[in-house]
Design an enzyme around this catalytic site. Structure first.
Site, short mmCIF file in Angstrom:
data_model
loop_
_atom_site.label_atom_id
_atom_site.label_comp_id
_atom_site.label_asym_id
_atom_site.label_seq_id
_atom_site.Cartn_x
_atom_site.Cartn_y
_atom_site.Cartn_z
N THR A 150 0.60 -1.36 -0.03
CA THR A 150 0.12 0.06 -0.23
C THR A 150 0.87 1.04 -0.30
O THR A 150 0.60 2.08 -0.83
CB THR A 150 -0.53 -0.04 1.41
OG1 THR A 150 -0.22 -0.37 1.93
CG2 THR A 150 -1.85 -0.85 0.73
N ASP A 194 -1.34 -8.56 6.93
CA ASP A 194 -0.07 -8.07 5.83
C ASP A 194 0.03 -9.57 5.35
O ASP A 194 0.04 -10.12 3.95
CB ASP A 194 0.39 -7.35 5.75
CG ASP A 194 -0.22 -5.66 5.97
OD1 ASP A 194 -1.32 -5.27 5.10
OD2 ASP A 194 0.56 -4.35 6.30
#
Length: 552
Positions: free
Chosen positions: A93, A391
């Site tokens: 991200t 993640d």
């Protein structure tokens, strides 16, 4: 129906042509600069404050941008990128925002030289296709069944995060959870970590006490103090209906004139509950879970039959239990059959941790759902660990679907940069310069990695460029020391899916913003102020918990 009207007048807030494009690029760069220092293992943390006085400390790009409040439409579009990247592949991200900001910044000089945006976009699109080919060439296949290879890979995604001190433990948690929920459906692999790998955070204890259960944990206790709190190899029934007297509809009106009638009504209630309980007791279960309530009378019958009951279980938890113990959730007690009973659980136990009771269903044979228990000193730390663990689980899941790896540490970006520079020699005309701009923009990732750990960017990048020009594509940046290392030896690899998605999203969004040549505000200045004031009041009431962050 009232149609929205765009009022166009001379006082209107409007940006056209070059001014609009410059404004968009500036906004995009500002967003990129906010989280530039969050890239790499030496990244800095951001402290986010909200109006309720809450504080979040994180270096997760997506978490930061979710809290930032911006007014500029281009900045909002950039923030949307991080969300898209997170939903699609769960990692990268920060990289996608930095890359998109840099690609737009590199386009700026060509706009000033009056090269048409459409020509720049055509060059960017061509560069994107070539970049994806280069990623395929330098990526290597991975064996998802080899625990050591998978371990190294997940370690890469955690290495830049707060939990890197416990990276071995976190990698094992992520891998165990993903392996547990991976199933084959119609010859297709399905890994649904959102639904079947729940993360439960329990403040207290050591971070080292965190584990993945071979089963499910609920924050619940049995409904009656005399019910058994420890059962080995329990037979489990899952219900989606209340074990209470079924009342009439809301319009029901009964007039009772005799005492005997009243006694009969109460007797019918008891008979109905007894019939339901008898139906369940026939199957000789040890445990009953229901998503609705359990009446006192039903609890009494269950205690007499030696059955433990847990009520008001969340729907999602019930689905996980069903998958872990092999039971079927039943909507009507009358429909219960022997095949609906779950018998794959090894142990049911209720334990008290801190001030709360938790029910554990563990020792399940081949569970396809699991609970990850995180322990830690405070809620803030547990929230950050959970973000990092998500993640890591996403990275492991991506590799299950696309088992190819690209070198990390900025090596892939540098390889793309050198590859595009070589291919640009075959191009002619106005398209050549914007094409080269993408090649230069790719260097922003290794450059930022060096800058974040205090290295000498110019010297190190020159050395790295020379390595890649000689065809050594696995060389990248050591994010701790700011030196160049061979990623094959250093062991930093990233899933192909994450790299591909990052570059696609960054370049395509840059093309989108370059296409904008007019920003029109739909109302006049005075109206805009009135509407903004009204909207501000409503928004303040509705979303009291939103972040109080810098405006672009």
């Amino acid at each position: 129906m009232n149609q929205p009207v765009i009022v166009m007048n001379t006082n209107m807030d409007r940006e056209t042509g070059r001014k609009a494009q410059t404004s968009n690029i500036t906004a995009a760069k500002t967003v990129a600069d906010i989280i530039r220092t969050c890239l790499g293992p030496r990244s800095m943390l951001k402290m986010l404050l909200d109006p309720m006085g809450g504080v979040v400390l994180t270096n997760d790009g997506n978490a930061i941008l979710r809290e930032v409040e911006v007014a500029h439409p281009a900045a909002k579009s950039m923030i949307e990128l991080a969300r898209t990247q997170d939903e699609e592949v769960g990692d990268g991200t920060t990289s996608v925002i930095i890359l998109a900001g840099e690609v737009l910044a590199q386009a700026m000089p060509y706009l000033e030289r009056n090269i048409h945006p459409i020509v720049i976009i055509a060059a960017f699109k061509q560069a994107l296709e070539d970049a994806l080919e280069i990623i395929e060439q330098i990526s290597v296949p991975v064996n998802v069944q080899d625990p050591e290879e998978m371990f190294k890979l997940v370690k890469t995604s955690i290495g830049t995060k707060f939990v890197s001190r416990w990276s071995d433990l976190m990698c094992n948690l992520a891998l165990d959870a993903v392996r547990c929920v991976a199933v084959e459906v119609d010859g297709r692999r399905e890994v649904d970590i959102k639904r079947y790998a729940r993360v439960e955070k329990i403040p207290g204890g050591q971070i080292e006490d965190s584990m993945v259960l071979d089963g499910v944990m609920l924050n619940k206790d049995v409904t009656h103090p005399k019910m058994r709190r420890r059962i080995e190899n329990p037979r489990i029934v899952l219900l989606d209906c209340p074990l209470e007297y079924k009342k009439g509809e809301s319009q029901t009106n009964i007039e009772v004139t005799k005492e005997a009638d009243w006694a009969r009504i109460l007797q019918i209630e008891e008979e109905q509950i007894k019939a339901m309980c008898d139906k369940i007791i026939e199957l000789k279960p040890d445990l009953v879970f229901t998503e609705k309530g359990v009446s006192d009378l039903a609890q009494h019958y269950f205690v007499k039959a030696g059955i433990s009951a847990i009520r008001r279980v969340r729907k999602t938890d019930n689905n996980r239990i069903a998958r872990a113990v092999g039971a079927t959730i039943v909507n009507r007690v009358d429909d219960l059959k022997e095949s609906d009973v779950g018998t794959a659980c090894g142990l049911f136990a209720v334990e008290k941790i801190g001030d709360e009771y938790f029910s554990f269903l563990t020792g399940c044979k081949n569970p396809k759902a699991c609970t990850v228990i995180l322990r830690g000193p405070s809620k803030d730390i547990l929230n950050e660990i959970e973000r990092n663990l998500q993640d890591a689980m996403c990275v492991a899941r991506n590799v299950y679907f696309n088992p190819r790896l690209a070198p990390g540490g900025g090596a892939t970006e540098m390889a793309i940069s050198i590859g595009l520079m070589e291919k640009s020699k075959t191009l002619e005309g106005a398209i050549l310069w914007p094409y080269k701009a993408v090649a230069e923009a790719m260097e922003v990732i290794p450059r930022t990695l060096i800058a974040n750990c205090g290295g000498n960017a110019i010297k190190t990048l020159t050395t790295l460029r020379a390595k890649h020009a000689a065809g050594e594509h696995s060389w990248g940046i050591d994010g701790h020391a700011g030196k160049i290392v061979d990623m094959k030896d250093y062991g930093i690899w990233e899933p192909n899916a994450v790299k591909t998605q990052t570059i696609k999203t960054a370049i395509e969004s840059a093309c989108l913003l370059l296409r904008v040549d007019d920003i029109v505000s739909g109302v006049s200045g005075k109206q805009a102020q009135q509407q903004r004031a009204a909207a501000g009041g409503e928004a303040g009431e509705q979303e009291g918990g939103e972040g109080m962050q810098p405006e672009m």
